[in-house]
Design a protein around this motif. Structure first.
Motif, mmCIF file in Angstrom:
data_model
loop_
_atom_site.group_PDB
_atom_site.id
_atom_site.type_symbol
_atom_site.label_atom_id
_atom_site.label_comp_id
_atom_site.label_asym_id
_atom_site.label_seq_id
_atom_site.Cartn_x
_atom_site.Cartn_y
_atom_site.Cartn_z
ATOM 1 N N VAL A 158 7.627 -2.946 0.049
ATOM 2 C CA VAL A 158 7.216 -1.583 0.404
ATOM 3 C C VAL A 158 7.153 -0.731 -0.870
ATOM 4 O O VAL A 158 8.061 -0.780 -1.696
ATOM 5 N N GLY A 159 6.064 0.037 -1.033
ATOM 6 C CA GLY A 159 5.884 0.883 -2.209
ATOM 7 C C GLY A 159 5.027 0.223 -3.277
ATOM 8 O O GLY A 159 4.509 0.909 -4.159
ATOM 9 N N ASP A 160 4.864 -1.116 -3.213
ATOM 10 C CA ASP A 160 4.023 -1.804 -4.200
ATOM 11 C C ASP A 160 2.550 -1.591 -3.885
ATOM 12 O O ASP A 160 2.179 -1.244 -2.757
ATOM 13 N N GLN A 161 1.737 -1.864 -4.859
ATOM 14 C CA GLN A 161 0.294 -1.715 -4.665
ATOM 15 C C GLN A 161 -0.373 -3.082 -4.655
ATOM 16 O O GLN A 161 0.102 -4.031 -5.275
ATOM 17 N N LEU A 162 -1.492 -3.148 -3.941
ATOM 18 C CA LEU A 162 -2.303 -4.358 -3.971
ATOM 19 C C LEU A 162 -3.768 -3.938 -3.954
ATOM 20 O O LEU A 162 -4.098 -2.810 -3.602
ATOM 21 N N THR A 163 -4.625 -4.840 -4.320
ATOM 22 C CA THR A 163 -6.059 -4.542 -4.322
ATOM 23 C C THR A 163 -6.701 -5.270 -3.163
ATOM 24 O O THR A 163 -6.433 -6.455 -2.923
ATOM 25 N N VAL A 164 -7.514 -4.546 -2.414
ATOM 26 C CA VAL A 164 -8.223 -5.139 -1.288
ATOM 27 C C VAL A 164 -9.706 -5.179 -1.622
ATOM 28 O O VAL A 164 -10.279 -4.179 -2.067
ATOM 29 N N MET A 165 -10.300 -6.343 -1.423
ATOM 30 C CA MET A 165 -11.746 -6.478 -1.628
ATOM 31 C C MET A 165 -12.406 -6.809 -0.298
ATOM 32 O O MET A 165 -11.864 -7.568 0.505
ATOM 33 N N SER A 166 -13.583 -6.217 -0.070
ATOM 34 C CA SER A 166 -14.318 -6.517 1.155
ATOM 35 C C SER A 166 -15.795 -6.227 0.927
ATOM 36 O O SER A 166 -16.202 -5.963 -0.212
#
Lengths: 406, 234
Positions: free
Chosen positions: A162-170
């Motif tokens: 929780v609090g971390d970032q991730l990259t979403v591709m679509s």
């Protein structure tokens, strides 16, 4: 006392002649009945668990899509005029529904990545249909456009929290690639490993903005109503025009439907085998009884009992045995089923990663009184049929020969 | 010459057994029994007494010949029709009593009456009357196993007479009884024959029993050796 009454009286009294043999036969039939009732109730419980897991994790009981939707189609099929559909649902009293936008995507976290389905949802609506928002194990559901909730298992495999970032591709609606960073606000754990690893949740508006699909949704999921689904689906299909596709969970999850049908078929074969064994037991007992009482059938024939009357007498004995076994088996079987319905069997060791046991790992029996009635009916019919052959041989014998029998 | 039809007419009756029909139980027996007769079939074991009684009682079919009962030719009767004929017109007493062990004394007597379609009140009256005649009304609720051999045979007599059939067939009725009880039973049957006019045909090889019969038909090797009406002392 009529002939039928004395036939029944004789049938029951004759059972007391060799109490041990009668008790053994009745116990064997009753035991078979108990087993069938328990297997049937556990099977029903298993099916209900499988269905509720399937519908409560994602599907809902009914889904509405745009025409041409197929579950495995990668391209996004949007739902035309969603406000009109929600209006119709409210008018039909189907208020427990959730609007969704779903898209395929890829999440990247450092050197790791995973293919996922992006769920754009309205948390308040989703809670009325599925359990995901009740299974948040850390943090909270996403509220803002760039917030996301992912499965606990996925987070662990990506090394995120929780609090971390991730990259979403679509891809957006027109096929153009889209990429954006999101902050994890919550982690969920449904218990269905495949679901937790392959599905992430965003606010509906957030996903709409991300894939350039403002105001659009791809499906509406409707919760179970408690009643039968078929009439609800019929009403929806009558209300909605050809632009919409209304599907029951059975159509959306054919694997579950087939598995249930397979279970039912297996159970039917098991029932057939059990009743065959029961029939053989009754035939064996009745043949012995008939042989031992050949002389008595001769006496009864001499008194003026017709072959049909003798046949009725032997059949009544078989039926009496079936009836007593039926009562004993039903009382015992129902008692065990009621116990198992309350306390169940803990199958955690066997089902902890099973996709059909997200809600619970305790298998509880579900007693269907129609099954109880049918099983009892089968027992009595089996007893009757099994008694026919010995009854026939008793009825057709020559009275003089029967009287000379030792 | 009498013009009344005999109760039973047996005409040239043969009963053969075995795969090749090589064993002759009866070989061309011809006889008739009139209403009110008290007939004893005498002869040694294997002479054909039981076989002849079985044929008279429609419990068996002759290999050849004809059995007529109450003027009816019984050759073409089905199993069912023979059963219905038996329940309406015949009573049976067997050597081994042959009571139904799971029924009480009264129920044993009622059973053929039930089969014959008698109403409950009438059945009750007939059962009581039959038990009175054999002196066993106090035992009506007992099971056969609780009675002595003589008492059981009297219950069998009560069962046979309760429906007032015109003909009672008795196969060695005294065979399982001691001589005193056997003599008492024959006295009982004689009394019923005289009071009710019931026709009795019974088998025996006991000279004391045979001596009480009004007609003695002696069988030997499946054939009638003699048919006599002994002079009875008053």
């Amino acid at each position: 006392m009529k002939a039928l009454a004395i036939t029944i009286l004789l049938a029951f009294r004759n059972l007391s002649r060799n109490r041990r043999r009668s008790a053994l036969t009745i116990t064997a039939i009753a035991f078979a009945l108990v087993c069938l009732l328990i297997f049937g109730a556990l099977k029903e419980g298993l099916h209900q668990t499988m269905i509720s897991t399937t519908t409560d994790t994602d599907l809902g009981a009914i889904q509405i899509h745009g025409q041409g939707y197929a579950p495995n189609l990668v391209s996004l099929t949007t739902l035309p005029d969603p406000d009109r559909v929600t209006g119709d649902l409210n008018a039909l009293g189907l208020t427990a529904f959730a609007r969704r936008l779903k898209a395929n995507g890829l999440i990247l976290a450092g050197a790791k990545s995973a293919a996922v389905v992006l769920h754009g949802v309205i948390a308040e609506e989703e809670q009325r249909v599925t359990i995901v928002h009740q299974r948040i194990v850390a943090g909270s559901p996403p509220n803002e456009g760039r917030e996301v909730m992912i499965g606990q298992g996925l987070a662990a495999s990506l090394g995120l929290g929780v609090g971390d970032q991730l990259t979403v591709m679509s891809q957006d609606l027109f096929g153009t690639p889209a990429s954006r960073k999101f902050t994890i606000t919550g982690l969920f754990h449904t218990g269905v490993a495949a679901f937790d690893l392959g599905h992430i949740f965003l606010p509906l508006a957030g996903l709409q903005a991300f894939i350039d699909a403002e105001g659009m949704i791809s499906e509406i999921a409707i919760a179970k109503t408690g009643g039968p689904l078929a009439p609800e689906i019929l009403r929806l299909r009558q209300r909605l025009d050809h632009r919409y596709q209304v599907s029951a969970w059975q159509e959306l999850a054919p694997d579950v439907t087939q598995l249930i049908a397979l279970n039912d078929s297996t159970m039917a074969i098991l029932i057939g085998i059990v009743f065959l064994i029961v029939a053989m037991g009754i035939v064996n007992t009745m043949t012995t009884i008939t042989f031992e009482r050949f002389r008595e059938f001769g006496i009864i024939a001499a008194m003026g009992a017709t072959p049909a009357g003798i046949m009725a007498l032997v059949s009544a004995e078989a039926m009496a045995m079936g009836l007593m076994a039926s009562i004993a088996g039903t009382v015992t079987g129902v008692a065990v089923c009621l116990y198992l319905a309350r306390y169940g069997i803990d199958l955690t060791a066997l089902t902890s990663t099973n996709q059909y046991f997200s809600n619970t790992h305790v298998l509880k029996a579900v007693l269907d009184w129609r099954t109880v009635a049918a099983t009892n009916g089968f027992t009595l019919i089996t007893a009757l049929i099994a008694g026919l052959s010995p009854a026939w041989s008793a009825a057709r014998q020559n009275p003089a020969q029967a009287l000379s029998h030792p | 010459m009498s013009t009344t039809t005999p109760l039973i007419t047996v005409t040239n009756v043969w009963r053969l057994f075995g795969i090749l029909r090589q064993d002759r139980a009866l070989a061309g027996v011809t006889m008739s029994v009139d209403s009110g007769d008290f007939v004893c079939l005498a002869g040694p074991s294997g002479s054909g007494k039981t076989t002849l009684l079985n044929l008279m009682g429609l419990l068996d079919l002759p290999s050849r010949g004809q059995v007529s009962l109450l003027g009816h030719d019984t050759r073409d009767l089905s199993l069912r029709q023979r059963a219905i004929f038996r329940r309406a017109h015949l009573g049976f007493i067997f050597q081994a009593y042959n009571l139904i062990p799971v029924l009480s004394v009264a129920e044993n007597i009622e059973y053929p009456l039930i089969l014959n379609g008698q109403k409950a009140q009438e059945r009750s009256r007939l059962t009581r009357q039959a038990l009175d005649l054999v002196g066993l009304n106090d035992h009506r609720h007992k099971r056969p196993g609780q009675l002595s051999g003589g008492q059981q045979q009297r219950v069998a007599v009560a069962r046979a007479i309760a429906g007032s059939p015109p003909l009672i067939l008795a196969d060695e009725p005294t065979g399982s009884l001691d001589s005193e009880t056997g003599a008492a039973l024959i006295e009982l049957l004689l009394g019923l024959n005289q009071e009710l006019g019931t026709t009795f045909v019974f088998s025996s090889h006991d000279p004391k029993v045979i001596a009480q019969a009004r007609r003695v038909v002696t069988l030997h090797d499946g054939q009638i050796a003699s048919d006599i009406r002994p002079e009875r002392q008053p």
